[in-house]
Design an enzyme around this catalytic site. Sequence first.
Site, short mmCIF file in Angstrom:
data_model
loop_
_atom_site.label_atom_id
_atom_site.label_comp_id
_atom_site.label_asym_id
_atom_site.label_seq_id
_atom_site.Cartn_x
_atom_site.Cartn_y
_atom_site.Cartn_z
N CYS A 48 42.55 34.92 33.91
CA CYS A 48 43.72 35.73 33.04
C CYS A 48 43.83 35.12 31.40
O CYS A 48 43.95 35.71 30.70
CB CYS A 48 45.12 35.66 33.41
SG CYS A 48 45.26 36.22 35.26
N ARG A 124 44.89 43.23 38.79
CA ARG A 124 44.10 43.15 37.53
C ARG A 124 43.74 44.62 37.15
O ARG A 124 43.07 45.20 37.71
CB ARG A 124 42.89 42.32 37.55
CG ARG A 124 42.54 41.77 36.19
CD ARG A 124 41.07 41.14 36.49
NE ARG A 124 41.34 39.72 37.27
CZ ARG A 124 42.18 38.64 36.86
NH1 ARG A 124 42.67 38.59 35.52
NH2 ARG A 124 42.21 37.77 37.47
#
Length: 232
Positions: A48, A124
């Site tokens: 991330c 995601r």
Amino acid sequence: MPLQAPSIGEKFPEIEVMTTHGKIKLPDHFRGKWFVLFSHPADFTPVCTTEFVAFAKRYEDFKKLNTELIGLSVDSTFSHIKWAEWIKEKLGVEIPFPIIADPTGEVAKKLGLLHAQSSTATVRAVFVVDDKGVVRAILYYPQEVGRNIDEILRLIESLQISDKYGRAIPANWPNNELIGDNLIVPPAATVQEAEERLKKFKCFDWWFCYEDKATAEEKELARKFLKRVANC
């Protein structure tokens, strides 16, 4: 997936969210602009972090496409702020866009962004929403693979070009293996139209016609994105 989760072609749901830039009402906050809402599993995680740095480094490219960015995870505002501070201090990259804090997971539930096996981890994902508040694309990625930001940029430009010219965009545009940087003409609706299009456009057959429509500047911008995708 929850019933409220928007699909491609539907209006993005009206929701009020708390972000690192204060309260925001979506999609009204970005009225007249496109926006990318992207969710990530958690703050202070390696994949991330690489994604946020990549989004930040491409931020001006998004703005050139009249597009804003907004992140989301089931972390708190405090966590988002400290993570953004860490990225700036340790990696020298400032995060210029807001991040939605969703510690209760309510926003993620509405958007269908919680993992099926977990109520505390966001998938995601990417929502591309146009300047009319309509969802134009939805992308999902596995937890272990980060997003390619340049492909998201190419996707947005392709959608905008399709809207502008009423044409479809071929694979790997503007470097398509069959028709290069040309655009695809929509299918004929009548027999007469099918016959006429063979005279008017370049065609492999009546159902597969194309033409040179996009400007040189539009093609060059797309090539820049595609080249960076290939070099990643």
